[in-house]
Motif scaffolding. Structure first.
Motif, PDB file in Angstrom:
ATOM      1  N   PRO A   1       0.966  -1.396   0.176  1.00 49.94           N
ATOM      2  CA  PRO A   1       0.117   0.051  -0.174  1.00 49.94           C
ATOM      3  C   PRO A   1       0.993   0.756   0.476  1.00 49.94           C
ATOM      4  O   PRO A   1       1.815   1.385   0.942  1.00 49.94           O
ATOM      5  CB  PRO A   1      -0.776  -0.209   1.012  1.00 49.94           C
ATOM      6  CG  PRO A   1      -0.878  -1.686   1.268  1.00 49.94           C
ATOM      7  CD  PRO A   1       0.665  -2.290   0.938  1.00 49.94           C
ATOM      8  N   PRO A   2       0.734   2.787  -0.434  1.00 50.85           N
ATOM      9  CA  PRO A   2       1.251   3.171  -1.082  1.00 50.85           C
ATOM     10  C   PRO A   2       1.534   4.384   0.780  1.00 50.85           C
ATOM     11  O   PRO A   2      -0.094   3.849   1.565  1.00 50.85           O
ATOM     12  CB  PRO A   2       0.625   4.228  -1.726  1.00 50.85           C
ATOM     13  CG  PRO A   2      -0.804   3.588  -2.304  1.00 50.85           C
ATOM     14  CD  PRO A   2      -0.323   2.772  -1.480  1.00 50.85           C
ATOM     15  N   PRO A   3       2.042   4.900   1.041  1.00 49.32           N
ATOM     16  CA  PRO A   3       2.735   5.227   2.136  1.00 49.32           C
ATOM     17  C   PRO A   3       2.243   6.692   2.674  1.00 49.32           C
ATOM     18  O   PRO A   3       1.432   6.722   1.530  1.00 49.32           O
ATOM     19  CB  PRO A   3       4.081   5.571   2.855  1.00 49.32           C
ATOM     20  CG  PRO A   3       4.480   5.793   1.225  1.00 49.32           C
ATOM     21  CD  PRO A   3       3.517   4.939   0.151  1.00 49.32           C
TER      22      PRO A   3
ATOM     23  N   GLY B   1      -8.088   2.335 -13.026  1.00 49.13           N
ATOM     24  CA  GLY B   1      -7.410   3.465 -14.636  1.00 49.13           C
ATOM     25  C   GLY B   1      -8.062   4.413 -15.183  1.00 49.13           C
ATOM     26  O   GLY B   1      -6.565   4.278 -15.961  1.00 49.13           O
ATOM     27  N   GLU B   2      -8.666   4.818 -14.872  1.00 50.33           N
ATOM     28  CA  GLU B   2      -9.049   5.682 -15.436  1.00 50.33           C
ATOM     29  C   GLU B   2      -9.203   7.380 -14.031  1.00 50.33           C
ATOM     30  O   GLU B   2      -9.738   7.935 -14.949  1.00 50.33           O
ATOM     31  CB  GLU B   2     -10.643   6.108 -15.872  1.00 50.33           C
ATOM     32  CG  GLU B   2     -10.854   4.364 -16.832  1.00 50.33           C
ATOM     33  CD  GLU B   2     -12.697   4.223 -17.323  1.00 50.33           C
ATOM     34  OE1 GLU B   2     -13.181   5.373 -16.954  1.00 50.33           O
ATOM     35  OE2 GLU B   2     -12.731   3.652 -18.097  1.00 50.33           O
ATOM     36  N   VAL B   3      -8.472   6.787 -13.055  1.00 60.53           N
ATOM     37  CA  VAL B   3      -8.794   7.939 -12.486  1.00 60.53           C
ATOM     38  C   VAL B   3      -8.144   9.023 -12.497  1.00 60.53           C
ATOM     39  O   VAL B   3      -8.684  10.639 -12.431  1.00 60.53           O
ATOM     40  CB  VAL B   3      -8.651   7.842 -10.732  1.00 60.53           C
ATOM     41  CG1 VAL B   3      -7.963   8.667  -9.697  1.00 60.53           C
ATOM     42  CG2 VAL B   3      -9.306   6.253 -10.359  1.00 60.53           C
ATOM     43  N   ALA B   4      -7.460   9.110 -12.541  1.00 59.68           N
ATOM     44  CA  ALA B   4      -6.054   9.984 -13.644  1.00 59.68           C
ATOM     45  C   ALA B   4      -6.719  10.578 -14.477  1.00 59.68           C
ATOM     46  O   ALA B   4      -6.691  12.123 -14.460  1.00 59.68           O
ATOM     47  CB  ALA B   4      -4.735   9.203 -13.350  1.00 59.68           C
TER      48      ALA B   4
ATOM     49  N   ARG C   1      -6.833  -1.391  -4.039  1.00 56.62           N
ATOM     50  CA  ARG C   1      -6.660  -0.269  -5.534  1.00 56.62           C
ATOM     51  C   ARG C   1      -7.157   1.431  -5.462  1.00 56.62           C
ATOM     52  O   ARG C   1      -6.626   2.263  -5.417  1.00 56.62           O
ATOM     53  CB  ARG C   1      -8.084  -0.776  -6.440  1.00 56.62           C
ATOM     54  CG  ARG C   1      -7.140  -1.616  -7.362  1.00 56.62           C
ATOM     55  CD  ARG C   1      -8.898  -2.182  -7.682  1.00 56.62           C
ATOM     56  NE  ARG C   1      -9.186  -3.145  -6.827  1.00 56.62           N
ATOM     57  CZ  ARG C   1     -10.273  -4.055  -7.592  1.00 56.62           C
ATOM     58  NH1 ARG C   1     -10.995  -3.646  -9.050  1.00 56.62           N
ATOM     59  NH2 ARG C   1     -11.391  -4.440  -6.676  1.00 56.62           N
ATOM     60  N   SER C   2      -7.960   1.277  -4.344  1.00 55.54           N
ATOM     61  CA  SER C   2      -8.913   2.633  -3.455  1.00 55.54           C
ATOM     62  C   SER C   2      -7.485   3.576  -3.027  1.00 55.54           C
ATOM     63  O   SER C   2      -6.851   4.281  -3.187  1.00 55.54           O
ATOM     64  CB  SER C   2      -9.971   2.715  -2.439  1.00 55.54           C
ATOM     65  OG  SER C   2      -9.527   1.821  -1.007  1.00 55.54           O
TER      66      SER C   2
ATOM     67  N   ALA D   1      -3.645   7.936  -3.288  1.00 63.59           N
ATOM     68  CA  ALA D   1      -2.343   8.759  -3.364  1.00 63.59           C
ATOM     69  C   ALA D   1      -2.281   9.283  -4.719  1.00 63.59           C
ATOM     70  O   ALA D   1      -1.474   9.918  -4.815  1.00 63.59           O
ATOM     71  CB  ALA D   1      -1.237   7.229  -3.761  1.00 63.59           C
ATOM     72  N   ALA D   2      -2.691   9.033  -6.068  1.00 63.92           N
ATOM     73  CA  ALA D   2      -2.938   9.082  -7.305  1.00 63.92           C
ATOM     74  C   ALA D   2      -3.315  10.452  -7.644  1.00 63.92           C
ATOM     75  O   ALA D   2      -2.752  11.865  -7.801  1.00 63.92           O
ATOM     76  CB  ALA D   2      -3.792   8.522  -8.043  1.00 63.92           C
ATOM     77  N   LEU D   3      -4.140  10.598  -6.779  1.00 64.39           N
ATOM     78  CA  LEU D   3      -5.015  12.017  -6.437  1.00 64.39           C
ATOM     79  C   LEU D   3      -4.451  13.005  -5.789  1.00 64.39           C
ATOM     80  O   LEU D   3      -4.190  14.356  -5.668  1.00 64.39           O
ATOM     81  CB  LEU D   3      -6.482  11.548  -5.513  1.00 64.39           C
ATOM     82  CG  LEU D   3      -7.534  10.920  -6.413  1.00 64.39           C
ATOM     83  CD1 LEU D   3      -8.642  10.815  -5.915  1.00 64.39           C
ATOM     84  CD2 LEU D   3      -8.625  11.262  -7.900  1.00 64.39           C
ATOM     85  N   GLN D   4      -3.725  12.292  -5.005  1.00 63.90           N
ATOM     86  CA  GLN D   4      -3.361  14.231  -3.958  1.00 63.90           C
ATOM     87  C   GLN D   4      -1.824  14.214  -4.846  1.00 63.90           C
ATOM     88  O   GLN D   4      -1.569  15.270  -4.452  1.00 63.90           O
ATOM     89  CB  GLN D   4      -2.185  12.565  -2.697  1.00 63.90           C
ATOM     90  CG  GLN D   4      -3.316  12.203  -1.184  1.00 63.90           C
ATOM     91  CD  GLN D   4      -2.313  11.545  -0.800  1.00 63.90           C
ATOM     92  OE1 GLN D   4      -1.724  10.382  -0.715  1.00 63.90           O
ATOM     93  NE2 GLN D   4      -2.765  11.678   0.716  1.00 63.90           N
ATOM     94  N   GLU D   5      -1.380  13.689  -5.413  1.00 65.27           N
ATOM     95  CA  GLU D   5      -0.239  14.169  -6.536  1.00 65.27           C
ATOM     96  C   GLU D   5      -1.084  14.939  -7.799  1.00 65.27           C
ATOM     97  O   GLU D   5      -0.539  15.765  -7.946  1.00 65.27           O
ATOM     98  CB  GLU D   5       0.093  12.834  -6.967  1.00 65.27           C
ATOM     99  CG  GLU D   5       1.222  11.396  -6.516  1.00 65.27           C
ATOM    100  CD  GLU D   5       1.857  10.539  -7.779  1.00 65.27           C
ATOM    101  OE1 GLU D   5       1.081  10.287  -8.852  1.00 65.27           O
ATOM    102  OE2 GLU D   5       2.787   9.602  -6.794  1.00 65.27           O
ATOM    103  N   GLN D   6      -2.471  15.074  -7.678  1.00 62.49           N
ATOM    104  CA  GLN D   6      -2.734  15.711  -8.707  1.00 62.49           C
ATOM    105  C   GLN D   6      -3.519  16.556  -7.590  1.00 62.49           C
ATOM    106  O   GLN D   6      -4.341  17.614  -8.330  1.00 62.49           O
ATOM    107  CB  GLN D   6      -3.770  15.274  -9.524  1.00 62.49           C
ATOM    108  CG  GLN D   6      -3.714  14.143  -9.858  1.00 62.49           C
ATOM    109  CD  GLN D   6      -4.848  14.401 -10.990  1.00 62.49           C
ATOM    110  OE1 GLN D   6      -5.868  14.935 -11.459  1.00 62.49           O
ATOM    111  NE2 GLN D   6      -4.643  12.878 -12.407  1.00 62.49           N
TER     112      GLN D   6
END
Length: 377
Positions: free
Chosen positions: A269-271, A316-319, A340-341, A346-351
């Motif tokens: 899991p992402p930290p 796969g479509e979140v970004a 997956r969530s 983590a991906a949304l935090q990067e955005q």
């Protein structure tokens, strides 16, 4: 080798009638010890056919309990077994098939910490799992112990079978797949589904390969991968080559002891992902606190079971679809179990999203702890 009792001579009469197999083959089966990792879709036919064939000792590794969603393909179990530990139910079924069988139960995960100890006393290792970390671990363990690894995998309508055994001059699993696929690229059976009869077909072939290895009859799938497509009923065999640079079985191995298999397969899991429980989610909903509930599973999963009020955007479509997610509201993200969530958060935090949270345990925890009417599969 162990002698056969009068009951066993009668039980295995059809084996004994074949000159290529005969009494010698049956004695080899009775003396053999086979470890099956996983007592699920593949483990069911593997263990039932090996028990019926006369393998003397079967070891089973599985920490789970029987769930209703198992019954579509896991024929070791019936309706009355729901809620029971899988291994207890499996032992009862296998002993009913063949009372001459010894069944050893390992009710735990097959991990880097215990793999060598569990597998050391068995002659053949059979991989009946459905995840990449355990596949690499079972392969590496088999290579280090000098034991054949009978591999099988299933997804949707297709399956694969092979025998990996460098000590028999055949490649190992890492020779075929040096690196795992990127997380989320290949769904698990729970995410992608599986035709109920497919594990019966693939697991039976795995049992066949184990019998061939033990008795010495025929030509096992050493250096070959069998692929089956059930929709066209097409079987294809591909030749596999040993990789001299393989980090486990190559000329100069670099992996000689267990590694972090979850991390190797990108499943750690992402930290620093903010997390809340399903109980906290339930409380927010009861209090009417404003939030945006994002479901990052696949459409087929969403169609089967969902939390009311959630919005579906697959991981796969979140970004690419982040514009559909409000930045001025609390965003709560869930999937099936929470992995997956966590990646989506983590991906949304990067955005640049700042108020975004992972729902621990996902819809499985929601169904188990909050709303049993939601199907948990």
């Amino acid at each position: 080798m162990s002698d056969l009792t009068p009951d066993e001579l009668q039980r295995y009469a059809r084996h004994l009638a074949m000159p290529e197999f005969g009494l010698a083959g049956q004695r080899k089966l009775k003396a053999a010890k086979v470890l099956c990792i996983g007592a699920g879709g593949l483990g069911s036919p593997i263990t039932m056919y090996l028990a019926a064939a006369g393998v003397g000792c079967l070891g089973l590794v599985d920490p789970d309990v029987v769930e209703v969603s198992n019954l579509q393909r896991q024929l070791l179990f019936g309706q009355s077994d729901i809620g029971r530990p899988k291994l207890e139910a499996a032992r009862d079924r296998l002993m009913d098939i063949n009372p001459h069988l010894e069944v050893r139960l390992h009710r735990e995960m097959f991990t880097a910490a215990n793999a060598r100890e569990i597998a050391a006393d068995y002659d053949v290792i059979i991989d009946g799992t459905d995840n990449f970390p355990t596949r690499y671990l079972s392969n590496d363990t088999a290579v280090w112990l000098g034991k054949p690894n009978v591999y099988g995998s299933i997804l949707r309508f297709e399956g694969q079978v092979a025998v990996f055994a460098p000590h028999l001059d055949a490649p190992c699993y890492r020779c075929m797949s040096p690196a795992p696929p990127k997380p989320g690229l290949v769904p698990s059976c729970a995410e992608g589904g599986v035709l109920g009869v497919l594990p019966g077909l693939v697991g039976t072939l795995q049992a066949l390969e184990a019998i061939k290895l033990i008795t010495g009859i025929g030509q096992p799938l050493l250096g070959r991968l069998l692929h089956v497509d059930t929709l066209s009923l097409r079987f294809r065999t591909f030749n596999l080559r040993s990789d001299p640079d393989c980090p486990v079985c190559g000329d100069h191995p670099t992996i000689t002891e267990p590694i972090d298999y979850q991390g190797f397969c990108g499943m750690t899991p992402p930290p620093n992902v903010p997390t809340l429980t399903v109980q906290q989610l339930h409380e927010k909903r009861q209090k009417g606190e404003d939030h945006f509930l994002l479901d990052v599973r696949e459409p087929d999963e969403y169609a089967t079971a969902r939390i009311e009020g959630s919005t579906l955007i697959p991981l796969g479509e979140v970004a690419s679809r982040s514009a559909e997610i409000p930045r001025d509201r609390t965003v709560l993200v869930h999937c099936r179990s929470g992995m997956r969530s966590a990646k989506a958060v983590a991906a949304l935090q990067e955005q640049g999203f700042t108020d975004v949270w992972n729902v621990a345990g996902g819809i499985l925890a929601w169904a188990r702890e909050i709303d049993p009417s939601v199907p948990a599969a």
